[in-house]
Write an enzyme that holds these catalytic residues in place. Structure first.
Site, PDB file in Angstrom:
ATOM      1  N   GLU A 107      -4.553 -10.066  -2.198  1.00  0.00           N
ATOM      2  CA  GLU A 107      -3.456 -10.297  -3.140  1.00  0.00           C
ATOM      3  C   GLU A 107      -3.874  -9.954  -4.566  1.00  0.00           C
ATOM      4  O   GLU A 107      -3.064  -9.454  -5.358  1.00  0.00           O
ATOM      5  CB  GLU A 107      -2.979 -11.750  -3.054  1.00  0.00           C
ATOM      6  N   PRO A 119      26.203  -6.294   2.979  1.00  0.00           N
ATOM      7  CA  PRO A 119      26.593  -7.659   3.376  1.00  0.00           C
ATOM      8  C   PRO A 119      26.348  -8.648   2.245  1.00  0.00           C
ATOM      9  O   PRO A 119      25.358  -8.567   1.518  1.00  0.00           O
ATOM     10  CB  PRO A 119      25.693  -7.957   4.579  1.00  0.00           C
ATOM     11  N   GLY A 120      27.256  -9.597   2.099  1.00  0.00           N
ATOM     12  CA  GLY A 120      27.081 -10.682   1.151  1.00  0.00           C
ATOM     13  C   GLY A 120      27.490 -10.387  -0.265  1.00  0.00           C
ATOM     14  O   GLY A 120      27.240 -11.190  -1.163  1.00  0.00           O
ATOM     15  N   THR A 121      28.120  -9.242  -0.512  1.00  0.00           N
ATOM     16  CA  THR A 121      28.470  -8.875  -1.883  1.00  0.00           C
ATOM     17  C   THR A 121      29.834  -9.396  -2.311  1.00  0.00           C
ATOM     18  O   THR A 121      30.204  -9.230  -3.475  1.00  0.00           O
ATOM     19  CB  THR A 121      28.437  -7.343  -2.044  1.00  0.00           C
ATOM     20  N   HIS A 124      -3.399  -6.245  -5.058  1.00  0.00           N
ATOM     21  CA  HIS A 124      -2.006  -5.899  -5.377  1.00  0.00           C
ATOM     22  C   HIS A 124      -1.706  -6.151  -6.856  1.00  0.00           C
ATOM     23  O   HIS A 124      -1.117  -5.307  -7.536  1.00  0.00           O
ATOM     24  CB  HIS A 124      -1.056  -6.748  -4.527  1.00  0.00           C
ATOM     25  N   LYS A 134      33.020  -9.108  -0.309  1.00  0.00           N
ATOM     26  CA  LYS A 134      34.212  -8.403   0.178  1.00  0.00           C
ATOM     27  C   LYS A 134      35.227  -9.388   0.757  1.00  0.00           C
ATOM     28  O   LYS A 134      36.420  -9.350   0.413  1.00  0.00           O
ATOM     29  CB  LYS A 134      33.786  -7.368   1.241  1.00  0.00           C
ATOM     30  N   ASP A 146       2.485  -3.836   4.193  1.00  0.00           N
ATOM     31  CA  ASP A 146       2.270  -2.831   3.151  1.00  0.00           C
ATOM     32  C   ASP A 146       2.329  -1.424   3.736  1.00  0.00           C
ATOM     33  O   ASP A 146       2.949  -0.518   3.156  1.00  0.00           O
ATOM     34  CB  ASP A 146       0.911  -3.049   2.477  1.00  0.00           C
TER      35      ASP A 146
END
Length: 677
Positions: free
Chosen positions: A468, A246-248, A471, A250, A542
Site C-alpha cells: 500500500e 444505474p442509480g442516476t 501505491h 431515471k 491491480d
C-alpha cells in the site's frame, strides 16, 4: 395484590397494542362446510320411522294400536299410535332414533309412515280398514308442497353457486391479485396514478439532473397547458427515453412526473409484458394502450424497457419462438402505427440503450433521448442536501467536502451513504451524525466492512504495508495520478489493504493520465519486488485494472502507435463470436498490451528506487498507525507539486461572461469518454 408485571408479547404474533384482530374469511368457509354436512346427514323424515304398508296392516292396524292416520299428498301415510301402541313391545323395538323421547320430551308427531303402493286403489283400501276396524279414523292433508319441494332443490344448488363464486374470487385475487393471471392473463398490470393518487414525489425532490428535469417538465407543462404549444403549431414529443447508468435517478424522475402531472399515469416494468404463454405480451400491450387512450391525455412509463425492446433478429437461431418479437411489434404499432395515438405520451427508462431496436428509437416513437448521467461535483452537493434533510447532522458538516469525497457516485449511492452514516451514528449512540460518520460510511460502501479480527501473520502484514505504501508513493510522484486521500492496512471486505484517491472531475482522459494511473496501480507489486525481492498474489485487482486499461487504450481509444487510430469497440455485439481483426493484429494487440503494462511496472520500480528511504518511512508509519492520511504523506514527501486547484464552475461562468474573446468551437463533437476501470 395487583400484578403490575408487563405482559409478554405473544410469540405467535397475536393481538398487539389492544388492536382488534381482523376477521378471518376462512370462518365463512367452515360454516358453509358444516351446513352442507348437516344438510346431508340430517334425517329429513323427522322422528318417524318408515315401514311398509303390509307391515302396518299386520303389526299395527290388526293390533288396534292406531289412533289415526294422516294421508299427505296422496302418496304418504303418517301413522299416529294410541297410548296402547306407544306402550307396546313393537313400538319400543322399532321406534325411530330421532324420537323426541330420547331427549326427555313427549312423542307428539307421527311414529311411523309408509308410502302408498297404489294411489288408484287406496280409497278402496281405506273403506276395507273402516269396515274391519270400527272406530278407525283418518284425515287427508291437501296442503300444496310444491314450494317446499322446489326450495329443497334451490337451497343446495344456491349453496354450490355461492361456494363456486367465493372460490373463484379467491383464485383470481379480486380485481388484480396474485392469481388474477388465470382469468385476466392478457390484461395490463400497470399501476395507475390519478384521481388523487400520487407518488408523493415532486421535482423538488430530484436534485441535480437540471437538463433532464427541464425536458421532462416541458412534457408535464404541455399536458397542463396544451394551448400554449398548439397555438404555434407545435407538437409535443410522443415519447421520451431516459438513458443512463444505474442509480442516476431515471425512475425517480418518472415518480416526480407521476406526482406533478395532473393526468392519469400508468407505471409498469418491461418484464410485466413477459409471460410463458404465447400471445400474452402483445395482448397486455394492447390492453395498456386501450386504457391509456380511454383516459387521455395520459402518460405511460415503462421501466427497464430493454426487457421487451431488444433488437429483433439477434440470435434468432437460439430462440424457440418469436413471442418477444410479437410483443415488440405490437408496442411499435401502438406507439406510432397506422392508427392514431393522440393524447398518450410514453416515458421509458433503461441503462442499456445500445441493445434497443432501432425502430423503437426513431422519431415519432421516442423523439427524445434524455441522458441521465452520473452527477458532477455541484450536482452531488445538491443531492446531499436533499438526502440530509431528514437526518440530524451537526451544524459544521461540510457538504461540499462530502461531494468531493464521492466522485463517480450515483444518486442512489449518495442516498445509501446518508442512511449508512445515520446507522453508524446510532450504533455509536450519538445524538447527531458527524462528519466522521459519513467518512466511515463511504469507507464501508467502497471497501466493505472492517475485519480487524482477521488472522494475518506479521510477515503478511509487513508485505501489505509496503504494497500500500508503494501505491501511495508512486501516485504522489506521478503528475496525473489521482491524489491520495487515505491508506489503510486494515482488512475490508475481500481486500487486505486499500488506498482511497480523489479523482479529478474530467470528461476526457489523455494518454499520459491513463499511463500515470497504470503506473500508480503497479506501485504495490513494484514495492514488493524492490523491498523483498519477490512478489505475491496481492496485486490481483491491480493487474485486472491495468490490463483492462491497456486493452481499452489499444483496441477502443486508438491510443497506441503500432495499432493506430482504429477502434474495435462493439457495444451492440455485432461481430458475435468473431473478431473484427486478423490473427496477426490479435498477436500485435497482445504484445502492445503486455509491453505497455511492463513499461509502467519498470517505471514504478524506478520511482520507488529513487524514493526508497521515504517508502520505508511511510510503510513503517503505516504499520504503526494502520491508517494514514494525506497530511501524513505531506510530512514524509513534502507538498505535492502537481496538485491542481479545481476551478469553481460559477467563477468560470463569470469569467466567460466578462470575456470579449470569440468562443472556441470544437471541430470534433464526439468527445464522450467511456468508463475505464
Amino acid at each position: 395484590m395487583a400484578n403490575n408485571k408487563p405482559k409478554r408479547p405473544n410469540p405467535m404474533g397475536g393481538n398487539k397494542g389492544g388492536k382488534k384482530p381482523s376477521f378471518n374469511f376462512y370462518w365463512i368457509y367452515a360454516v358453509i362446510a358444516v351446513i352442507l354436512i348437516a344438510f346431508t346427514l340430517i334425517d329429513w323424515e323427522g322422528s318417524s320411522k318408515k315401514i311398509s304398508q303390509p307391515e302396518f296392516e299386520a303389526n299395527i292396524l290388526d293390533s288396534n294400536y292406531v289412533d289415526h292416520i294422516l294421508i299427505k299428498d296422496k302418496s304418504v301415510v303418517e301413522v299416529y299410535l294410541n297410548e296402547e301402541g306407544l306402550k307396546s313391545h313393537y313400538y319400543k323395538e322399532n321406534k325411530s332414533k330421532n324420537d323426541g323421547s330420547l331427549l326427555g320430551g313427549a312423542q307428539t308427531g307421527p311414529q311411523f309412515f309408509f308410502k302408498i303402493i297404489s294411489p288408484e286403489t287406496f280409497g278402496e283400501t281405506i273403506k276395507e280398514w273402516e269396515t274391519a276396524h270400527p272406530g278407525f279414523d283418518y284425515d287427508v292433508d291437501e296442503t300444496n308442497t310444491l314450494g317446499r319441494d322446489i326450495l329443497g332443490w334451490i337451497i343446495p344448488i344456491g349453496l354450490m353457486i355461492v361456494i363456486w363464486i367465493i372460490i373463484m374470487r379467491r383464485i383470481t385475487g379480486g380485481a388484480g391479485g396474485a392469481g388474477s393471471q388465470i382469468f385476466s392473463i392478457g390484461k395490463s398490470r400497470a399501476q395507475v396514478f390519478g384521481n388523487g393518487k400520487s407518488t408523493n414525489v415532486s421535482f423538488k425532490d430530484v436534485a441535480g439532473l437540471e437538463g433532464a428535469k427541464e425536458e421532462i417538465q416541458e412534457i408535464v407543462d404541455f399536458l397542463k397547458h396544451p394551448k400554449k404549444y398548439t397555438e404555434l403549431g407545435a407538437k409535443i414529443p410522443k415519447g421520451a427515453l431516459l438513458v443512463g447508468p444505474p442509480g442516476t435517478g431515471k425512475t425517480l424522475l418518472a415518480k416526480a412526473v407521476a406526482g406533478e402531472a395532473k393526468v392519469p399515469f400508468f407505471s409498469l416494468s418491461g418484464s410485466d409484458f413477459v409471460e410463458m404463454f404465447v400471445g400474452v405480451g402483445a395482448s397486455r400491450v394492447r390492453d395498456l394502450f386501450k386504457q391509456a387512450k380511454e383516459k387521455s391525455p395520459s402518460i405511460i412509463f415503462i421501466d427497464e424497457i430493454d426487457a421487451i425492446g431488444k433488437a429483433r433478429g439477434r440470435n434468432a437461431q437460439m430462440s424457440s419462438n418469436d413471442e418477444h418479437e410479437n410483443t415488440l411489434n405490437q408496442l411499435l404499432t401502438e406507439m406510432d402505427g397506422f392508427g392514431t395515438n393522440s393524447g398518450v405520451i410514453i416515458l421509458a427508462a433503461t441503462n442499456r440503450a445500445d441493445v434497443l431496436d432501432k425502430a423503437l428509437l426513431r422519431a415519432g416513437r421516442f423523439d427524445r433521448q434524455i441522458m441521465v448521467d452520473m452527477p458532477d461535483l455541484n450536482e452531488r452537493k445538491a443531492i446531499f442536501n436533499v438526502h440530509l434533510k431528514p437526518i440530524k447532522v451537526t451544524a459544521d458538516l461540510d457538504r461540499e467536502f462530502l461531494a468531493k469525497q464521492t466522485p463517480g457516485f450515483s444518486g442512489a449511492d449518495i442516498a445509501n451513504i446518508c442512511n449508512e452514516a445515520a446507522l453508524i451514528a446510532a450504533r455509536k449512540k450519538k445524538k447527531m451524525v458527524e462528519m466522521q460518520d459519513f467518512l466511515d460510511a463511504v469507507d464501508r460502501i467502497v471497501g466493505g466492512l472492517e475485519k480487524k479480527n482477521k488472522i494475518i501473520t506479521p510477515e503478511e502484514k509487513r508485505t501489505i504495508a509496503f504494497h500500500e505504501a508503494g501505491h501511495a508513493t508512486v501516485s504522489w510522484m506521478c503528475e496525473y495520478a489521482n491524489p491520495l486521500v487515505k491508506v489503510t492496512i486494515v482488512p475490508r471486505g475481500r481486500s487486505l489493504g486499500a488506498a482511497w484517491y480523489l479523482p479529478e472531475e474530467r470528461q476526457i482522459t489523455t494518454t499520459q493520465q491513463i499511463l500515470d494511473e497504470m503506473c500508480a496501480a503497479m506501485g504495490g507489486r513494484a514495492a514488493e519486488k524492490l523491498i523483498f525481492g519477490r512478489i505475491s498474489t496481492g496485486a490481483l485487482s491491480d493487474l485486472d485494472k491495468v490490463t483492462k486499461q491497456a486493452t481499452a487504450m489499444v483496441t477502443i481509444y486508438g491510443l497506441n502507435e503500432k495499432i493506430g487510430n482504429v477502434s474495435y469497440y462493439d457495444p451492440q455485439n455485432q461481430y458475435g463470436f468473431t473478431k473484427p481483426y486478423s490473427e496477426e493484429t490479435a498477436r500485435l494487440i497482445d504484445e502492445e498490451v503486455k509491453n505497455m503494462i511492463e513499461e509502467q511496472y519498470k517505471r514504478a520500480i524506478k520511482i520507488l528506487s529513487e524514493n526508497k528511504d521515504k517508502l520505508v518511512e511511510l510503510a513503517e508509519m503505516l504499520l504503526k498507525k494502520e491508517v494514514i492520511f494525506k497530511d501524513d504523506l505531506e510530512k514524509v514527501f513534502g507538498k505535492r507539486p502537481f496538485d491542481h486547484v479545481i476551478p469553481d464552475p460559477e467563477e468560470v461562468k463569470k469569467e466567460d461572461a466578462n470575456s470579449n474573446d470569440d468562443p472556441i468551437i470544437p471541430t470534433d463533437t464526439d468527445n464522450s469518454e467511456e468508463d475505464i476501470d
